[in-house]
Design a protein around this motif. Structure first.
Motif, mmCIF file in Angstrom:
data_model
loop_
_atom_site.group_PDB
_atom_site.id
_atom_site.type_symbol
_atom_site.label_atom_id
_atom_site.label_comp_id
_atom_site.label_asym_id
_atom_site.label_seq_id
_atom_site.Cartn_x
_atom_site.Cartn_y
_atom_site.Cartn_z
ATOM 1 N N ASP A 182 0.832 -1.208 0.000
ATOM 2 C CA ASP A 182 0.000 0.000 0.000
ATOM 3 C C ASP A 182 0.867 1.258 0.000
ATOM 4 O O ASP A 182 0.552 2.251 -0.680
ATOM 5 C CB ASP A 182 -0.912 0.001 1.240
ATOM 6 C CG ASP A 182 -1.979 -1.078 1.151
ATOM 7 O OD1 ASP A 182 -2.386 -1.406 0.025
ATOM 8 O OD2 ASP A 182 -2.404 -1.578 2.216
ATOM 9 N N TYR A 183 1.966 1.225 0.749
ATOM 10 C CA TYR A 183 2.843 2.383 0.806
ATOM 11 C C TYR A 183 3.473 2.661 -0.559
ATOM 12 O O TYR A 183 3.506 3.800 -1.037
ATOM 13 C CB TYR A 183 3.942 2.142 1.863
ATOM 14 C CG TYR A 183 5.002 3.219 1.882
ATOM 15 C CD1 TYR A 183 4.753 4.460 2.454
ATOM 16 C CD2 TYR A 183 6.258 2.995 1.306
ATOM 17 C CE1 TYR A 183 5.715 5.445 2.469
ATOM 18 C CE2 TYR A 183 7.220 3.973 1.309
ATOM 19 C CZ TYR A 183 6.945 5.207 1.896
ATOM 20 O OH TYR A 183 7.900 6.188 1.893
ATOM 21 N N ILE A 184 3.964 1.616 -1.237
ATOM 22 C CA ILE A 184 4.571 1.789 -2.563
ATOM 23 C C ILE A 184 3.525 2.276 -3.569
ATOM 24 O O ILE A 184 3.810 3.095 -4.453
ATOM 25 C CB ILE A 184 5.221 0.477 -3.026
ATOM 26 C CG1 ILE A 184 6.426 0.134 -2.113
ATOM 27 C CG2 ILE A 184 5.684 0.564 -4.471
ATOM 28 C CD1 ILE A 184 7.527 1.156 -2.137
ATOM 29 N N ALA A 185 2.285 1.773 -3.430
ATOM 30 C CA ALA A 185 1.221 2.230 -4.335
ATOM 31 C C ALA A 185 1.014 3.737 -4.203
ATOM 32 O O ALA A 185 0.843 4.451 -5.207
ATOM 33 C CB ALA A 185 -0.070 1.474 -4.024
ATOM 34 N N LEU A 186 1.025 4.253 -2.969
ATOM 35 C CA LEU A 186 0.893 5.697 -2.771
ATOM 36 C C LEU A 186 2.110 6.449 -3.304
ATOM 37 O O LEU A 186 1.989 7.524 -3.910
ATOM 38 C CB LEU A 186 0.694 6.004 -1.284
ATOM 39 C CG LEU A 186 -0.680 5.658 -0.705
ATOM 40 C CD1 LEU A 186 -0.717 5.971 0.790
ATOM 41 C CD2 LEU A 186 -1.780 6.439 -1.411
ATOM 42 N N MET A 187 3.302 5.908 -3.048
ATOM 43 C CA MET A 187 4.508 6.571 -3.517
ATOM 44 C C MET A 187 4.553 6.610 -5.053
ATOM 45 O O MET A 187 5.084 7.552 -5.649
ATOM 46 C CB MET A 187 5.746 5.849 -2.976
ATOM 47 C CG MET A 187 5.965 6.010 -1.482
ATOM 48 S SD MET A 187 6.212 7.742 -0.973
ATOM 49 C CE MET A 187 4.565 8.115 -0.336
ATOM 50 N N ASN A 188 4.001 5.601 -5.711
ATOM 51 C CA ASN A 188 3.996 5.585 -7.186
ATOM 52 C C ASN A 188 3.099 6.672 -7.753
ATOM 53 O O ASN A 188 3.292 7.116 -8.894
ATOM 54 C CB ASN A 188 3.567 4.211 -7.691
ATOM 55 C CG ASN A 188 4.748 3.265 -7.834
ATOM 56 O OD1 ASN A 188 5.855 3.701 -8.199
ATOM 57 N ND2 ASN A 188 4.546 1.995 -7.539
ATOM 58 N N ILE A 189 2.088 7.100 -7.004
ATOM 59 C CA ILE A 189 1.293 8.253 -7.456
ATOM 60 C C ILE A 189 2.164 9.508 -7.458
ATOM 61 O O ILE A 189 2.126 10.325 -8.382
ATOM 62 C CB ILE A 189 0.070 8.425 -6.539
ATOM 63 C CG1 ILE A 189 -0.853 7.218 -6.675
ATOM 64 C CG2 ILE A 189 -0.667 9.713 -6.869
ATOM 65 C CD1 ILE A 189 -2.025 7.247 -5.727
#
Length: 599
Positions: free
Chosen positions: A459-466
């Motif tokens: 979930d953290y990487i998904a947010l960082m990819n935004i």
């Protein structure tokens, strides 16, 4: 022939005579033996109760002492964690007025707050080796003021866990004639990288606050502490000692010789008096705590109880023999009335009344039956009230959850609105944020499965990819059988965040983070690698050294590595010093963090 005569004689007796004869043959003799059995059981139960009470008193004393130990160690840990304070006393011996004022307002004020925030402490002082460093009372003194202490003989504990001095007079700092208090002290070396030991830190607590149970004065019991040097510490003004109840000569040798394990009990006799001793070993203080009880009062109570039981048995046998015939009819009548009343209670009537009273056994039975009915009704009322209170507590617990659930519901509404408008990236981001919030706000337990922790990382990487326009790839290589293993919560996220902020973000192009786990008993290794810009090898070694030396100075220069140090500290705190983090990195070659955990 003889048996026939006996049967004939028995048939000629009336009911009263038969009851008396039955009493003598069936009741009186067993009552006689029951009395002696009760005496034996009473002696056994009294001794067990005395032992149980002594153990409970010792347990309470140990808990109080442990709280005092924790408070002193916490204060010492906070002092040793004040890096700016230690740096100043280590390097600023010839500082000017402006630097001293800044030091007083900042680091010194923080150290003095440690004592103010721990109300149980008597004093917190640091003795500096630097002879030109200006003393700042009542916190900083020159080490020459305690030159009489031979701390070089205290061993390596002074450098690591600290050295304890049990009950003693506080060290005189000035020549003024002031009353010196009895204190318990914790000493530890103050070290600074490159300079070694720069001073001695001292945390003091009044002895009656540290050992409150030693100063609880009881008439028939006494507590003392004996350290590894066979020194004994106690309250010499206690009534148990002042009355001469126990001879003190050679008492420490007697106690230590009989302490064959870390905890236990024994009895010993001195001057025709017997004492019950319960003891336990306190590992932190390297000392034994003893609870000593005189058995004289116990024996006196047993003798009184023995006489009472024997007297009661004798009187009961005589009285019953005389009155049995006279009250047979009354007994039968009253017993029948009680039986009828009991049957009514059995059918569900709890508000019945026995229509007679008296001071005999049947009357007493009726009285206690009435008391039992009152108690039953009272207990039913209490149970009903408890059920209502439990229901109200459940309602309040649900109400307290509304606030966090409100946030989750708002995020869920935002997600649905984004999906309706075909804003799927926003929907996914809100979904990831909601999952992260649920994970990070739920601290009911310290341990989570690796699978839960990896879900949080996704979930953290998904947010960082935004934020980074999908420039970060996450690769997870974990054997299926390890996913259910538990680790400390939030172990991986600070490391991954460090890799994103300090490795991949400065790089500017596509980044890759690889998480792999291997296990080889007794260790489990979690490797987190990134292809970021990395750091100098010397800098990586410097950071690793700062973690192992319990110093945050290196990590705090540019906030690089603080999160990793916190993770390292938590792992060592929960699992031991042999576990923690290892950092490998070279400039422009990426970074690898290796976590060693128990398997």
């Amino acid at each position: 022939m003889a048996s026939g005569k006996i049967l004939s004689w028995l048939k000629g007796l009336n009911l009263g005579q038969k009851l008396i004869l039955s009493y003598i043959s069936i009741v009186a003799v067993p009552v006689f033996f029951l009395g002696f059995n009760s005496i034996w059981s009473l002696e056994l139960s009294t001794e067990q109760e005395a032992l149980r009470n002594s153990r409970q008193s010792l347990k309470i004393a140990v808990e109080r002492i442990q709280r005092s130990i924790d408070e002193c160690q916490r204060a010492m840990y906070n002092l040793m964690s004040s890096n700016s304070f230690i740096e100043f006393i280590s390097t600023k011996g010839d500082s000017g007025t402006e630097e001293l004022l800044t030091f007083k307002r900042g680091p010194l004020s923080s150290v003095q707050a440690i004592q103010n925030n721990n109300i149980g402490l008597y004093s917190l002082r640091v003795f500096v080796y630097d002879p030109i460093f200006l003393e700042i009372w009542p916190t900083i003194y020159n080490a020459s003021r305690i030159s009489n202490l031979k701390w070089e003989e205290w061993g390596s504990g002074l450098r690591t866990k600290g050295h304890w001095r049990l009950i003693h007079r506080e060290e005189p700092i000035t020549d003024e004639k002031t009353e010196l208090q009895e204190v318990v002290s914790l000493y530890r070396e103050v070290r600074y990288p490159g300079k070694g030991t720069v001073g001695i830190a001292e945390v003091n607590m009044l002895s009656n606050n540290f050992f409150p149970s030693l100063y609880t004065r009881e008439e028939h019991s006494w507590m003392c502490v004996i350290d590894k040097r066979n020194e004994i510490y106690f309250d010499s003004e206690g009534s148990f000692l002042s009355g001469g109840s126990i001879p003190l000569e050679g008492i420490s040798d007697i106690l230590t010789e009989n302490s064959s394990s870390k905890e236990g009990y024994f009895r010993y006799t001195a001057d025709y008096s017997e004492f019950l001793v319960v003891y336990t070993y306190m590992d932190t203080l390297d000392a034994y705590l003893y609870h000593i009880t005189s058995t004289a009062q116990i024996k006196e109570g047993l003798n009184n109880a023995r006489r009472l039981i024997m007297l009661f048995t004798l009187i009961a046998m005589i009285v019953f023999s005389i009155v049995t015939y006279l009250i047979t009819s009354v007994i039968l009548k009253k017993l029948k009335m009680i039986i009828i009343t009991m049957r009514r209670v059995q059918s569900g009537e709890l508000n019945v009344e026995i229509p007679f009273s008296g001071k005999d056994e049947i009357g007493e039975l009726a009285y206690h039956f009435r008391k039992m009915l009152l108690k039953v009704n009272e207990l039913i009322s209490i149970i009903v009230k408890k059920q209502v209170a439990a229901k109200n507590a459940e309602i309040k617990a649900l109400q307290t959850q509304i606030n966090s659930h409100f946030i989750y519901n708002v995020l869920e509404n935002i997600k649905m609105m984004a999906e309706i408008d075909s804003k799927y990236e926003i929907s996914d981001a809100v979904d990831s944020l909601g999952s992260m919030m649920r994970y990070s706000m739920n601290w009911k337990k310290h341990y989570v499965s690796i699978q839960e922790e990896l879900g949080y990382i996704r979930d953290y990487i998904a947010l960082m990819n935004i934020r980074y326009d999908n420039h970060i790839s996450l690769v997870i290589d974990v054997p299926q059988e390890l996913l259910k293993r538990e680790i400390l919560k939030m172990t991986l996220q600070p490391i991954v965040e460090n890799a994103v902020n300090h490795g991949i973000s400065p790089k500017g192009n596509d980044g890759i983070i690889v998480i792999g786990i291997t296990a080889a008993s007794p260790f489990m290794y979690i490797n987190i690698e990134d292809n970021g810009i990395g750091i100098d090898k010397a800098r990586a070694e410097e950071l690793t050294s700062s973690w192992n030396n319990d110093s945050s100075g290196c990590a705090s220069e540019d906030n690089h590595g603080i999160g990793l140090k916190n993770v390292n500290d938590r792992i060592k705190l929960f699992f031991g010093t042999e576990y923690g983090l290892e950092l490998e990195s070279e400039k422009f070659e990426g970074t690898k963090v290796r976590i060693r955990l128990p398997y």
